[in-house]
Design a protein around this motif. Structure first.
Motif, PDB file in Angstrom:
ATOM      1  N   TRP A  30      33.250  -8.993   3.256  1.00 52.57           N
ATOM      2  CA  TRP A  30      33.131 -10.436   3.019  1.00 52.57           C
ATOM      3  C   TRP A  30      33.084 -11.112   4.390  1.00 52.57           C
ATOM      4  O   TRP A  30      34.097 -11.343   5.023  1.00 52.57           O
ATOM      5  CB  TRP A  30      34.320 -10.916   2.194  1.00 52.57           C
ATOM      6  CG  TRP A  30      34.315 -12.358   1.814  1.00 52.57           C
ATOM      7  CD1 TRP A  30      35.105 -13.353   2.305  1.00 52.57           C
ATOM      8  CD2 TRP A  30      33.492 -12.994   0.826  1.00 52.57           C
ATOM      9  NE1 TRP A  30      34.833 -14.547   1.713  1.00 52.57           N
ATOM     10  CE2 TRP A  30      33.843 -14.361   0.795  1.00 52.57           C
ATOM     11  CE3 TRP A  30      32.488 -12.531  -0.019  1.00 52.57           C
ATOM     12  CZ2 TRP A  30      33.234 -15.262  -0.068  1.00 52.57           C
ATOM     13  CZ3 TRP A  30      31.868 -13.438  -0.876  1.00 52.57           C
ATOM     14  CH2 TRP A  30      32.241 -14.774  -0.901  1.00 52.57           C
ATOM     15  N   GLN A  31      31.870 -11.427   4.867  1.00 57.93           N
ATOM     16  CA  GLN A  31      31.675 -11.853   6.249  1.00 57.93           C
ATOM     17  C   GLN A  31      31.507 -13.367   6.351  1.00 57.93           C
ATOM     18  O   GLN A  31      30.698 -13.947   5.642  1.00 57.93           O
ATOM     19  CB  GLN A  31      30.461 -11.133   6.842  1.00 57.93           C
ATOM     20  CG  GLN A  31      30.614  -9.618   6.854  1.00 57.93           C
ATOM     21  CD  GLN A  31      29.442  -8.919   7.506  1.00 57.93           C
ATOM     22  OE1 GLN A  31      28.406  -9.513   7.780  1.00 57.93           O
ATOM     23  NE2 GLN A  31      29.589  -7.621   7.750  1.00 57.93           N
ATOM     24  N   LYS A  32      32.278 -13.957   7.283  1.00 55.66           N
ATOM     25  CA  LYS A  32      32.234 -15.399   7.484  1.00 55.66           C
ATOM     26  C   LYS A  32      31.974 -15.775   8.947  1.00 55.66           C
ATOM     27  O   LYS A  32      31.207 -16.670   9.239  1.00 55.66           O
ATOM     28  CB  LYS A  32      33.553 -16.032   7.025  1.00 55.66           C
ATOM     29  CG  LYS A  32      33.803 -15.946   5.527  1.00 55.66           C
ATOM     30  CD  LYS A  32      35.084 -16.661   5.139  1.00 55.66           C
ATOM     31  CE  LYS A  32      35.301 -16.613   3.632  1.00 55.66           C
ATOM     32  NZ  LYS A  32      36.558 -17.327   3.243  1.00 55.66           N
ATOM     33  N   ASP A  33      32.657 -15.104   9.864  1.00 57.23           N
ATOM     34  CA  ASP A  33      32.556 -15.408  11.286  1.00 57.23           C
ATOM     35  C   ASP A  33      31.466 -14.558  11.937  1.00 57.23           C
ATOM     36  O   ASP A  33      31.418 -13.344  11.741  1.00 57.23           O
ATOM     37  CB  ASP A  33      33.900 -15.154  11.975  1.00 57.23           C
ATOM     38  CG  ASP A  33      33.881 -15.592  13.427  1.00 57.23           C
ATOM     39  OD1 ASP A  33      33.591 -14.739  14.286  1.00 57.23           O
ATOM     40  OD2 ASP A  33      34.144 -16.777  13.702  1.00 57.23           O
ATOM     41  N   ARG A  34      30.582 -15.200  12.722  1.00 56.68           N
ATOM     42  CA  ARG A  34      29.430 -14.487  13.285  1.00 56.68           C
ATOM     43  C   ARG A  34      29.856 -13.409  14.279  1.00 56.68           C
ATOM     44  O   ARG A  34      29.314 -12.301  14.282  1.00 56.68           O
ATOM     45  CB  ARG A  34      28.493 -15.475  13.973  1.00 56.68           C
ATOM     46  CG  ARG A  34      27.735 -16.376  12.999  1.00 56.68           C
ATOM     47  CD  ARG A  34      26.712 -17.225  13.732  1.00 56.68           C
ATOM     48  NE  ARG A  34      25.942 -18.043  12.797  1.00 56.68           N
ATOM     49  CZ  ARG A  34      24.970 -18.864  13.171  1.00 56.68           C
ATOM     50  NH1 ARG A  34      24.650 -18.975  14.463  1.00 56.68           N
ATOM     51  NH2 ARG A  34      24.321 -19.576  12.261  1.00 56.68           N
ATOM     52  N   ILE A  35      30.820 -13.740  15.137  1.00 54.11           N
ATOM     53  CA  ILE A  35      31.253 -12.764  16.146  1.00 54.11           C
ATOM     54  C   ILE A  35      31.913 -11.569  15.473  1.00 54.11           C
ATOM     55  O   ILE A  35      31.624 -10.407  15.800  1.00 54.11           O
ATOM     56  CB  ILE A  35      32.224 -13.432  17.151  1.00 54.11           C
ATOM     57  CG1 ILE A  35      31.511 -14.566  17.889  1.00 54.11           C
ATOM     58  CG2 ILE A  35      32.759 -12.402  18.136  1.00 54.11           C
ATOM     59  CD1 ILE A  35      32.384 -15.325  18.851  1.00 54.11           C
ATOM     60  N   LYS A  36      32.788 -11.839  14.527  1.00 54.18           N
ATOM     61  CA  LYS A  36      33.435 -10.749  13.804  1.00 54.18           C
ATOM     62  C   LYS A  36      32.424  -9.950  12.996  1.00 54.18           C
ATOM     63  O   LYS A  36      32.568  -8.731  12.834  1.00 54.18           O
ATOM     64  CB  LYS A  36      34.522 -11.299  12.883  1.00 54.18           C
ATOM     65  CG  LYS A  36      35.731 -11.861  13.617  1.00 54.18           C
ATOM     66  CD  LYS A  36      36.789 -12.336  12.634  1.00 54.18           C
ATOM     67  CE  LYS A  36      38.008 -12.870  13.364  1.00 54.18           C
ATOM     68  NZ  LYS A  36      39.048 -13.360  12.425  1.00 54.18           N
TER      69      LYS A  36
END
Length: 425
Positions: A30-36
């Motif tokens: 579940w991806q939200k932050d671009r860097i992460k």
């Protein structure tokens, strides 16, 4: 401390899916932050490369049946883990659309302060929490069992320890995979242990979060179908309630659109799960067969049998979890129109009754989940796969006993695992 920790997993924005979304976020699905996201995607790619190394090792040890079966039982599970992670990341947009629908629908329903609605939602939410946490515990136990199994084998066998000390046997491995260095001794061995430990935690997290999220959403559909049936049964109260034409049509429309969107988003969920489950049913069946053959082989030690038995139980539980909840959704889908015919339809005029007939036709559209284009996810499928597994395991064990250890190269032709399962499923 336990209840406080569980409360910290809840999310007011996602009343049902709070814990599962948190698990998906921690494991990079579940991806939200671009860097992460970049870091998580690199981890997913490294996991894919590791799976390739497992199959490369399988090719190198193909002449040794015992090592090949051990490699196969783990490498196929790694394949499923990577496939689940990859599909969830690639189809992130569809997953987010589905999850937003689940959360928004529940919030809108609870905002009406209806006790019956709140009770049904609370019931299947509590059930979802129990299934999620129990499944997480099972996966955690399986991960630690896989990691610690070589240590237990080393401590429980004095003969094996003596063989290691005199150099005739390598150190025990957590998993079987290829490395571009000597992993049997020294620094190379400890690097392989660290790599295998990390990949075990990665795979366990992906399986736990993906499966629990999918099963909870299945539970949501079953609970919403039950709520829809209840709403249909109380369209006109007990028959003494005076309902004008405008209000009656509005209630019928609400039930119609409720079912329409349930069918729509269940189709979305099925499109996301069906390819995964098709691969999962085939590979899970193969893994269970490989584990069952290892369990009945004379050369397998007691500690190894304990590890294989626990691993086998986890595999069967995963398959059962999907089939059982898929069956629950189908069952509720078949009986949802019963609420309509148990309502006080007889108290309404002919125009309303005609609208009810149209609604009844809509409610007859059933919801089912499939594993590819060949089979449905229900209890019947689980029983069929279980019978096939028992037959193949029995045949494999008999073949091993007949041919002996020196003729292991003929076993693959005698067992024919992939052919049996693909034909039967």
């Amino acid at each position: 401390m336990g209840p406080k920790f569980l409360e910290s997993l809840e999310d007011p924005s996602h009343l049902l899916l709070g814990p599962t979304l948190l698990g998906l976020q921690y494991w990079g699905l579940w991806q939200k932050d671009r860097i992460k996201n970049v870091i998580y995607n690199i981890i997913h790619i490294l996991a894919f490369i590791f799976v390739i190394s497992q199959y490369l090792e399988l090719w190198l040890i193909r002449q040794n049946l015992e090592l090949a079966m051990r490699n196969l039982s783990v490498s196929m599970l790694s394949t499923v883990c990577v496939f689940k992670a990859g599909t969830f990341v690639f189809w992130q947009k569809s997953w987010k659309e589905l999850i937003e629908y689940v959360s928004n629908l529940e919030k809108n329903q609870l905002s009406k302060n209806d006790k019956t609605t709140a009770k049904i939602i609370d019931t299947y939410t509590k059930y979802s929490r129990i299934v999620t946490y129990c499944y997480w515990c099972l996966v955690t136990a399986t991960v630690f069992t896989v990691i610690l199994a070589p240590l237990f084998v080393f401590l429980s066998s004095p003969v094996y320890r003596e063989s290691i000390s005199n150099g005739t046997q390598p150190y025990p491995e957590i998993m079987s995979s290829w490395f571009p260095f000597d992993r049997s001794r020294g620094l190379g061995y400890w690097l392989s242990v660290v790599c295998h430990t990390l990949i075990c935690f990665y795979g366990g997290g992906v399986v736990a979060s993906f499966d629990s999220n999918a099963v909870v959403i299945m539970t949501f559909f079953a609970g919403q179908l039950k709520l829809l049936s209840m709403n249909c049964s109380r369209l006109f109260g007990d028959g003494n309630e005076v309902v004008n034409y405008k209000d009656a049509v509005k209630r019928i429309e609400e039930c119609h659109y409720h079912h329409l969107y349930l069918v729509k988003y269940s189709t979305v969920l099925n499109s996301l799960l069906s390819p995964v489950m098709f691969l999962y049913v085939i590979i899970c069946s193969l893994m269970i067969c490989a584990s069952a053959v290892q369990l009945t082989t004379d050369g397998t030690g007691n500690m190894q049998r304990i590890w294989i038995a626990e691993y086998l139980m986890a595999l069967i539980a995963q398959l059962f979890l999907y089939c059982w909840h898929g069956n629950e959704v189908s069952y509720m889908s078949y009986k949802v129109d019963g609420g309509l015919y148990s309502s006080a339809w007889w108290s309404q005029n002919v125009r309303i009754r005609r609208s009810l007939l149209l609604l009844g036709g809509q409610l007859r559209r059933t919801i089912t989940f499939t594993a590819g284009p060949f089979t449905m996810l229900n209890v019947a499928t689980f029983v069929t796969v279980s019978v096939i597994i028992m037959m193949i395991s029995t045949q494999a064990t008999a073949t091993i006993l007949l041919l002996g250890s020196k003729q292991t190269d003929r076993i693959s032709n005698a067992i024919q695992l992939p052919i049996c399962i693909s034909d039967s499923v």
